[in-house]
Design an enzyme around this catalytic site. Structure first.
Site, PDB file in Angstrom:
ATOM      1  N   CYS A  39     -29.546 -44.652  32.075  1.00 29.16           N
ATOM      2  CA  CYS A  39     -28.931 -43.570  31.289  1.00 29.16           C
ATOM      3  C   CYS A  39     -27.669 -43.026  31.950  1.00 29.16           C
ATOM      4  CB  CYS A  39     -29.940 -42.434  31.110  1.00 29.16           C
ATOM      5  SG  CYS A  39     -29.303 -41.072  30.121  1.00 29.16           S
TER       6      CYS A  39
ATOM      7  N   CYS B  41     -28.580 -34.096  34.267  1.00 27.44           N
ATOM      8  CA  CYS B  41     -30.037 -34.254  34.154  1.00 27.44           C
ATOM      9  C   CYS B  41     -30.588 -34.628  35.522  1.00 27.44           C
ATOM     10  CB  CYS B  41     -30.352 -35.355  33.147  1.00 27.44           C
ATOM     11  SG  CYS B  41     -32.125 -35.573  32.850  1.00 27.44           S
TER      12      CYS B  41
ATOM     13  N   CYS C  64     -27.059 -43.202  22.107  1.00 27.04           N
ATOM     14  CA  CYS C  64     -28.135 -42.829  23.034  1.00 27.04           C
ATOM     15  C   CYS C  64     -27.787 -43.242  24.455  1.00 27.04           C
ATOM     16  CB  CYS C  64     -29.433 -43.546  22.690  1.00 27.04           C
ATOM     17  SG  CYS C  64     -30.073 -43.219  21.085  1.00 27.04           S
TER      18      CYS C  64
ATOM     19  N   GLU D 158     -22.070 -32.196  25.683  1.00 32.40           N
ATOM     20  CA  GLU D 158     -21.737 -32.921  24.457  1.00 32.40           C
ATOM     21  C   GLU D 158     -22.815 -32.807  23.386  1.00 32.40           C
ATOM     22  OE1 GLU D 158     -18.851 -36.470  26.077  1.00 32.40           O
ATOM     23  OE2 GLU D 158     -20.989 -36.854  26.097  1.00 32.40           O
TER      24      GLU D 158
END
Ligand code: SAH
Length: 352
Positions: free
Chosen positions: A122, A115, A343, A95
């Protein structure tokens, strides 16, 4: 059918392209011309590259396969933020977020699929880690969004003025491809962005900060999120490997030769976790050794997370302490949170 092993010219910055062209018996200055066609003018058809010899055009057409990631979905937030879903050649997704502001527009791009760092707050962490993006896949996010703006006519007056590597993934764990991409972003023959307008954000892979600085003049943001090792290791496991002491020294060194630049520290405000006035004072002390800026980020929630956002009052009190100590501090406005584009919300799932 074109073979998979062909070179992708979008994987090269100007230096690498020069080497490739020398190998093919061409003059190095051709690299700037090709970069200009591909990146600045968005032209991929060699027939149109009229300042190249027919021999070189034919060579490139036969020996390269210049694949870019494809935009397969776009979501538009009430605040004008746009989230693009890209499909890569192996079917993986990633994205990118376009964030317009009054007189600028920022593109937030990804560096990895998923990640490996497992930061507790997150959404990208919930995906696990799949692989690094290639240079073509990183710079291709910028290329394609610009193309879409030109063709589709959206936000004509707010072209991309800034790029932040704050999407999915840890840029400093994909250093080579990230550096090539940064070089292209700042190359006057490509995107021509200034060093102040291209920012890498990292959770703090300390040795790679030195390597980044060696090869790029970009701006730097560090995801700090806690003022001491005990708390930081709990919410960001990467801190166990690269604790604060070394990280802070690396940050101090980063702009040691450019006195007017400062590292930005990102600090996500988690209710009753890292948002007390005691934490604020500890943070002031930690940052006292250098020029710095702080971005306080209100926590953006996502399905399955265990944290809550700090109250507005807690954020304000925290900010006041930093400001009083002379630290330039802003509270980052959440953008695109209604489309999970803010975020920490990027998780690349195809919506219904
Ligand atoms: N891996 C890099 C790039 C990601 S940048 C890094 O850690 O810096 C994304 C920024 O959003 C980081 O500062 C990250 O810590 C922050 N973030 C992550 N999850 C968040 C959430 N749920 N709410 C607000 N910010 C978050």
């Amino acid at each position: 059918m074109k073979s998979l092993s062909k070179i992708n010219l979008f994987d090269f910055d100007q230096e690498h392209l020069k080497n490739y062209l020398c190998y093919a018996g061409e003059k190095p200055y051709r690299a700037a011309q090709i970069i200009n066609w591909l990146h600045q003018r968005g032209v991929t058809n060699f027939d149109q590259m009229t300042n190249l010899s027919l021999k070189l055009r034919t060579y490139l057409a036969e020996n390269t396969d210049n694949i870019l990631p494809e935009i397969i979905d776009e979501q538009i937030s009430n605040d004008g933020t746009r989230k693009f879903l890209f499909k890569l050649k192996d079917g993986e997704m990633v994205e990118t977020v376009y964030i317009p502001e009054r007189n600028r527009a920022t593109l937030c791009i990804s560096s990895q699929i998923g990640c490996p760092l497992n930061c507790q707050f997150c959404a990208t962490a919930t995906l696990g880690f799949k692989r690094n993006l290639t240079t073509a896949e990183i710079i291709g996010q910028l290329w394609q969004v610009i193309k879409k703006m030109e063709n589709g006519g959206f936000a004509k007056d707010r072209i991309i003025t800034n790029v932040v590597m704050m999407g999915m993934g840890e840029p400093l764990l994909n250093l080579d491809n990230v550096i090539r991409s940064l070089n292209l972003m700042m190359d006057d023959n490509a995107y021509g962005l200034s060093k102040y307008r291209v920012t890498v954000s990292s959770a703090g892979i300390t040795p790679n900060l030195y390597k980044l600085r060696q090869h790029s003049n970009c701006s730097l943001a560090i995801s700090l999120h806690a003022p001491n090792d005990e708390l930081r290791s709990k919410i960001m496991p990467v801190n166990r490997k690269y604790p604060l002491k070394g990280l802070i020294i690396a940050c101090k060194d980063f702009f040691a030769k450019e006195k007017r630049r400062a590292v930005t520290f990102e600090y996500v405000m988690l209710k009753d976790v890292n948002d007390s006035q005691k934490h604020a004072k500890e943070l002031v002390k930690l940052l006292s050794q250098m020029r710095s800026k702080v971005n306080l980020i209100p926590f953006n929630s996502f399905p399955g997370c265990n944290y809550e956002p700090s109250t507005a009052d807690a954020i304000e009190k925290f900010r006041a302490i930093l400001i009083k100590a002379g630290i330039n501090t802003i509270v980052r406005k959440a953008r695109g949170d209604d489309i999970a584009g803010a975020c920490g919300q990027l998780a690349a799932e195809v919506g219904d």
